[in-house]
Every structure is written in C-alpha cells, then in structure tokens.
Design a protein around this motif. Structure first.
Motif, PDB file in Angstrom:
ATOM      1  N   THR A 152     -37.283  22.003  12.671  1.00 21.01           N
ATOM      2  CA  THR A 152     -36.391  20.587  12.912  1.00 21.01           C
ATOM      3  C   THR A 152     -35.023  20.983  13.455  1.00 21.01           C
ATOM      4  O   THR A 152     -34.361  22.045  13.549  1.00 21.01           O
ATOM      5  N   THR A 159     -30.296  11.076  15.607  1.00 18.12           N
ATOM      6  CA  THR A 159     -32.480  11.408  14.852  1.00 18.12           C
ATOM      7  C   THR A 159     -32.379  12.477  15.312  1.00 18.12           C
ATOM      8  O   THR A 159     -32.169  13.209  15.768  1.00 18.12           O
ATOM      9  N   GLN A 160     -33.102  12.804  13.239  1.00 19.09           N
ATOM     10  CA  GLN A 160     -33.309  13.949  13.667  1.00 19.09           C
ATOM     11  C   GLN A 160     -34.979  14.210  14.095  1.00 19.09           C
ATOM     12  O   GLN A 160     -35.838  13.637  13.852  1.00 19.09           O
ATOM     13  N   GLN A 161     -35.332  15.530  14.578  1.00 20.69           N
ATOM     14  CA  GLN A 161     -36.565  15.668  15.529  1.00 20.69           C
ATOM     15  C   GLN A 161     -37.702  16.687  14.778  1.00 20.69           C
ATOM     16  O   GLN A 161     -36.540  17.772  14.453  1.00 20.69           O
ATOM     17  N   VAL A 163     -40.798  19.451  15.268  1.00 24.05           N
ATOM     18  CA  VAL A 163     -41.797  19.792  16.544  1.00 24.05           C
ATOM     19  C   VAL A 163     -42.787  20.328  16.012  1.00 24.05           C
ATOM     20  O   VAL A 163     -42.523  21.406  15.241  1.00 24.05           O
ATOM     21  N   VAL A 178     -36.537  19.860  23.879  1.00 22.04           N
ATOM     22  CA  VAL A 178     -36.554  18.952  22.434  1.00 22.04           C
ATOM     23  C   VAL A 178     -35.757  17.314  22.940  1.00 22.04           C
ATOM     24  O   VAL A 178     -34.424  18.117  23.705  1.00 22.04           O
ATOM     25  N   MET A 180     -33.125  14.064  21.577  1.00 18.54           N
ATOM     26  CA  MET A 180     -32.624  13.822  20.220  1.00 18.54           C
ATOM     27  C   MET A 180     -32.125  12.359  21.093  1.00 18.54           C
ATOM     28  O   MET A 180     -31.504  12.709  21.801  1.00 18.54           O
ATOM     29  N   ASP A 249     -31.962   6.144  11.559  1.00 13.79           N
ATOM     30  CA  ASP A 249     -32.861   6.164  12.588  1.00 13.79           C
ATOM     31  C   ASP A 249     -33.293   5.196  12.893  1.00 13.79           C
ATOM     32  O   ASP A 249     -32.957   3.763  12.428  1.00 13.79           O
TER      33      ASP A 249
END
Length: 325
Positions: A152, A159-161, A163, A178, A180, A249
């Motif tokens: 995380t 926004t939270q990602q 993976v 990643v 974001m 989000d």
C-alpha cells in the motif's frame, strides 16, 4: 547483527500490557547474534524479533523465574523477499514522503498457542514502514507467506495505491514503478430552501475523502459504533455558505451535508476527476423534524441531563432529506 529483540507476556489476558513490556525490554543483537534483555517480567514471555531483510517473527516461549536469569534457546529469523522501486506522480515526477506499507505478519497459524506476539513486532523500536526519499525510491519487505504480496502506498493529497507484486514478474531498471494521482475536489454552496439564504455553519461528509492513517482508524471506530458510512466530516463556517472538500478519490461519489436545525441532505452522483475541482454543487437544506419525548430509567423515573441525538437509519426514516440526482 542489529536485530531488534524484545519480549511480550505470554497469554491473551496479558495483551493490554504488551506495549509497555515491549518498550522496557527492548534490545539489539551483537555481531554474533547474541542479545541480553533486562527488566523482563517473571513468568512466561514470548520472544519477538525483527531485522532488515527478515520477516518479523515470534520466537520461543521462555519461563523467567522471579529474581533470576533465564537462558533463551536459539531461534531463526526467516529471510523474506523484498522489492525496490520508485513512486512518481501522473507526470512521472518522483514523489517523496510516500508511506509504503505491507502486512508484516504471516497469519497462517496466527494466535495459536495463546500468543499475539507477532502482531506487535512492528512496535519494536527502530522498526517502521519506510517513506520514499526525494528520488521517490523505496524498498518494501521482507514479506511473510507466499506471493503475490500486497503493498500500500499513501501520501496526503494523493489517491491511495494498492499494488500486488509477484516476484516472478519482470521489472524495469527502476524496479517496481508506482504512479499516484492527485486527488480531486468538490466545491459548492449550501442554501436554506425556504429563505434562499446561505447556511453559514455546516458539516460536509464524503466517503471518497482521502485520509491519513490516524483518520482511517478513527473512522473505523465510528463505523463500529454505527455511524455514517460517509466517515468523519469537515466543518465549514462561511458567510456565503461555500465549501470545498478534498482531496477525494477519483470516480463517482456522494456528499452528505448536516447543519443544526436542518434535516440531513445528500447529493449523489458527483463525478470527481484526478487533480481537478468539480464546481457548481448546490445543496438545499430544509427545516428538520422536531421529536419530543421523555427519558426514563428502568423504574420509570425521569432521567435529567441525558444526551439525545438522532440517528439517520435510512431513507424511509428521513422524510425531510433532500436528495438530488
């Protein structure tokens, strides 16, 4: 060398005291992997340990006689898989200050034998989830269990990602990359439907609001208490009834607006776009219903000073709520 070691009381009934014991018995291993822990409470204790590149683990249970030393058997701190990479924004610019986290505990067999020691290993001094540096670089792990591993990525305003990483997948020269996105915002005004005057003090809630970890924990408690799915709200005080809530989000969402002497109102199907502000939202509040009653104790005697608050159960119990499609 340099492994973090401590003990926690063995047995679930001592779980509330684990944090204090963890802090007072903390120690580090020397170059030969040896450790010496002091101020250990008498009775059965569980050893726990963590080190870079290794999975935080529960060691053996040791019985410590009162006023005496106890020798702990050797135990193995397993090596786990790790992954390195970088975090960037939508334009490819590295992001610093991103919190990278994962599940550090292998829950297979977790809690068996009467110990929750594994769960508190991340409370050891010197053990924490990393933040990305100025170049956006990170290393996540060591991971317990079998792949794929969930990671995380969180940063205020983004926004939270989440993976899922499998060690068998091929990565580029920068490792796991990643992206974001910046959260969006919603702007609008709140009006009295009868007087057409702005409401100057109100709370706006939105389930899509991007929160910090502390806020998320707080909202979990609120949800368990039966509070709104919209989570904690933002209080606005504006003479023109204006509000701006975010970051949010991206996607379709709803907002909930509440103010003293007014019925709760919800505005649905608001589209939020990455890095943009959705404007022109008008929320109309109407006067709330009045409920009168009496609070009695089990013997039928009046109870003075009781605090009574409404609970919005559902649409059929909200005849005055204004909903807009």
């Amino acid at each position: 060398a340099g492994a973090h070691v401590a003990v926690v009381p063995h047995g679930l009934r001592y779980l509330p005291f684990s944090g204090a014991v963890l802090a007072t018995t903390y120690g580090k291993t020397d170059a030969d992997g040896n450790f010496l822990l002091s101020r250990v409470p008498s009775g059965e204790v569980d050893l726990i340990a963590a080190a870079e590149g290794h999975v935080p683990s529960l060691g053996p249970t040791v019985f410590v006689p009162e006023g005496a030393r106890a020798a702990a058997p050797d135990f193995v701190l397993p090596v786990g898989q790790s992954v390195s990479g970088r975090v960037v924004d939508g334009e490819g610019i590295p992001l610093s200050g991103v919190r990278v986290s994962w599940n550090p505990v292998d829950f297979e067999g977790f809690g068996l034998g009467g110990s929750f020691g594994q769960l508190v290993t991340m409370g050891l001094e010197g053990v924490d989830f990393p933040l990305t540096g100025g170049d956006g670089r990170f290393t996540a792990g060591a991971f317990p269990g079998d792949p794929p591993f969930d990671i995380t990525f969180q940063k205020p305003g983004y926004t939270q990602q989440n993976v899922s990483w499998d060690p068998e997948e091929e990565l580029g020269e920068d490792g796991l990359e990643v992206v974001m996105d910046v959260g969006g915002f919603i702007e609008g005004i709140v009006m009295d439907v009868d007087t057409f005057e702005p409401v100057q003090r109100f709370t706006v809630k939105c389930a899509a609001l991007i929160r910090s970890g502390d806020d998320q924990a707080s909202n979990t408690v609120r949800a368990l208490a039966g509070d709104s799915d919209f989570g904690a709200g933002q209080l606005f005080e504006d003479e023109n009834g204006r509000f701006r809530i975010g970051p949010l989000d991206p996607g379709r969402t709803s907002i909930e607006v509440d103010a003293d002497t007014y019925a709760l109102a919800r505005v649905r199907r608001i589209d939020v776009t990455v890095g943009e502000t959705t404007r022109g939202i008008i929320v109309e509040l109407s006067g709330g219903q009045v409920v009168r009653g009496k609070v009695l104790d089990e013997d039928g005697a009046p109870v003075s000073g009781a605090i009574v608050v409404p609970s919005y159960i559902g649409p059929r119990f909200e005849p005055s709520s204004m909903e807009f499609e």
